[in-house]
Design an enzyme around this catalytic site. Structure first.
Site, PDB file in Angstrom:
ATOM      1  N   THR A   7       0.832  -1.207   0.000  1.00 22.23           N
ATOM      2  CA  THR A   7       0.000   0.000   0.000  1.00 22.23           C
ATOM      3  C   THR A   7       0.862   1.250   0.000  1.00 22.23           C
ATOM      4  O   THR A   7       1.990   1.233   0.499  1.00 22.23           O
ATOM      5  CB  THR A   7      -0.948   0.029   1.230  1.00 22.23           C
ATOM      6  N   ASP A  61      -8.397  -2.929  -1.578  1.00 24.94           N
ATOM      7  CA  ASP A  61      -9.036  -1.841  -2.302  1.00 24.94           C
ATOM      8  C   ASP A  61     -10.286  -1.465  -1.501  1.00 24.94           C
ATOM      9  O   ASP A  61     -11.029  -2.341  -1.047  1.00 24.94           O
ATOM     10  CB  ASP A  61      -9.403  -2.255  -3.730  1.00 24.94           C
ATOM     11  N   GLY A  69      -8.723  10.445   4.240  1.00 23.33           N
ATOM     12  CA  GLY A  69      -9.742  10.325   3.190  1.00 23.33           C
ATOM     13  C   GLY A  69     -11.101  10.884   3.609  1.00 23.33           C
ATOM     14  O   GLY A  69     -11.209  12.020   4.098  1.00 23.33           O
TER      15      GLY A  69
HETATM   16  P1  ITT Z   1      -3.532   1.879  -1.778  1.00 17.39           P
HETATM   17  O1  ITT Z   1      -2.114   2.278  -2.040  1.00 17.39           O
HETATM   18  O2  ITT Z   1      -3.657   0.901  -0.638  1.00 17.39           O
HETATM   19  O3  ITT Z   1      -4.296   1.432  -3.002  1.00 17.39           O
HETATM   20  P2  ITT Z   1      -5.306   4.212  -1.872  1.00 17.39           P
HETATM   21  O4  ITT Z   1      -5.233   5.463  -1.078  1.00 17.39           O
HETATM   22  O5  ITT Z   1      -5.118   4.282  -3.353  1.00 17.39           O
HETATM   23  O6  ITT Z   1      -4.237   3.201  -1.229  1.00 17.39           O
HETATM   24  P3  ITT Z   1      -7.957   2.895  -2.198  1.00 17.39           P
HETATM   25  O7  ITT Z   1      -7.884   2.996  -3.664  1.00 17.39           O
HETATM   26  O8  ITT Z   1      -8.240   1.558  -1.595  1.00 17.39           O
HETATM   27  O9  ITT Z   1      -6.643   3.486  -1.487  1.00 17.39           O
HETATM   28  O10 ITT Z   1      -9.058   3.836  -1.549  1.00 17.39           O
HETATM   29  C1  ITT Z   1      -9.829   4.714  -2.264  1.00 17.39           C
HETATM   30  C2  ITT Z   1      -9.989   6.012  -1.540  1.00 17.39           C
HETATM   31  O11 ITT Z   1     -11.041   5.849  -0.598  1.00 17.39           O
HETATM   32  C3  ITT Z   1      -8.769   6.472  -0.770  1.00 17.39           C
HETATM   33  O12 ITT Z   1      -8.003   7.363  -1.518  1.00 17.39           O
HETATM   34  C4  ITT Z   1      -9.345   7.158   0.438  1.00 17.39           C
HETATM   35  O13 ITT Z   1      -9.450   8.533   0.156  1.00 17.39           O
HETATM   36  C5  ITT Z   1     -10.726   6.546   0.574  1.00 17.39           C
HETATM   37  N1  ITT Z   1     -10.764   5.609   1.698  1.00 17.39           N
HETATM   38  C6  ITT Z   1     -10.466   4.285   1.705  1.00 17.39           C
HETATM   39  N2  ITT Z   1     -10.590   3.773   2.940  1.00 17.39           N
HETATM   40  C7  ITT Z   1     -10.966   4.795   3.726  1.00 17.39           C
HETATM   41  C8  ITT Z   1     -11.234   4.921   5.102  1.00 17.39           C
HETATM   42  O14 ITT Z   1     -11.116   3.906   5.949  1.00 17.39           O
HETATM   43  N3  ITT Z   1     -11.589   6.112   5.555  1.00 17.39           N
HETATM   44  C9  ITT Z   1     -11.700   7.175   4.740  1.00 17.39           C
HETATM   45  N4  ITT Z   1     -11.453   7.161   3.443  1.00 17.39           N
HETATM   46  C10 ITT Z   1     -11.081   5.973   2.934  1.00 17.39           C
END
Ligand code: ITT
Length: 186
Positions: free
Chosen positions: A8, A66, A145
């Site tokens: 990640t 994801d 996020g």
């Molecule tokens: P990876 O490197 O693990 O893929 P990412 O930030 O790209 O990290 P994702 O694509 O899984 O993560 O997540 C999509 C978005 O959803 C991410 O950018 C966050 O802004 C939001 N998100 C995911 N999980 C969250 C959580 O627990 N609380 C708040 N926002 C979250």
């Protein structure tokens, strides 16, 4: 202490996984080696494609995740596009889109799909969901996020008003991590 790799680039996710795994004396090591996040209809497809890509160039047991926020009144948006939408319009953009909705019309669900790949084993999928409401205002300093605008069921506070251990008790990721831990323990 045993170790497990988490592929990640997201520090918030990493902290949540580290905290949860510390309770079973496992050390989580971040591997920020990236993988193609394909455009697909489901988080499962995105995560499985990522695992397939990583396993060709990383030879230790690992997992990746994801995740996404699915808002009922927006037909599941931002869903699989959560990362891109967050980068483009952030929490304030989502609050704007939600301005005309009240009460139950603000229902949403966070989903986490973890895929674990053990050595010489098929990938295993662990899913966690957390239902709740999109808040009226963005509030709280913890987390990352969309945490400042998501209030989980039976709560008045957003995820961003909860410390990591508390968020893990309610959250989509807390649940998928629990399933992964049960699998690893057995
Ligand atoms: P990876 O490197 O693990 O893929 P990412 O930030 O790209 O990290 P994702 O694509 O899984 O993560 O997540 C999509 C978005 O959803 C991410 O950018 C966050 O802004 C939001 N998100 C995911 N999980 C969250 C959580 O627990 N609380 C708040 N926002 C979250």
């Amino acid at each position: 202490m045993k170790t497990l790799y988490f592929i990640t680039g997201n520090k918030g996710k990493l902290l949540e996984a580290k905290k949860r795994f510390s309770k079973i004396n496992f050390e989580i090591i971040q591997k920020d080696i990236g993988y193609p996040e394909i455009q697909a209809d489901s988080l499962e497809e995105v995560a499985l494609f990522g695992v397939n890509d990583i396993q060709k160039r990383f030879d230790k047991p690992f997992f990746l995740e994801d995740a996404g926020l699915f808002i009922d009144s927006l037909n599941g948006f931002p869903g699989v596009y959560s990362a891109y939408v967050f980068y483009k319009i952030g929490c304030s953009g989502i609050l704007k889109l939600m301005e005309k909705y009240e009460g139950n019309k603000r229902k949403a669900c966070f989903r986490s799909v973890i895929v674990y790949k053990g050595l010489n084993k098929d990938p295993e999928i662990f899913i966690g969901e957390s239902y709740g409401l999109i808040s009226k205002i963005s509030i709280g300093d913890y987390g990352f996020g969309y945490d400042p605008i998501f209030i989980p069921e039976n709560e008045k506070r957003t995820f961003a008003q909860m410390e990591t251990d508390e968020k893990n008790r309610f959250s989509h990721r807390g649940k998928s991590l629990n399933k992964l831990i049960n699998y690893i323990k057995n």
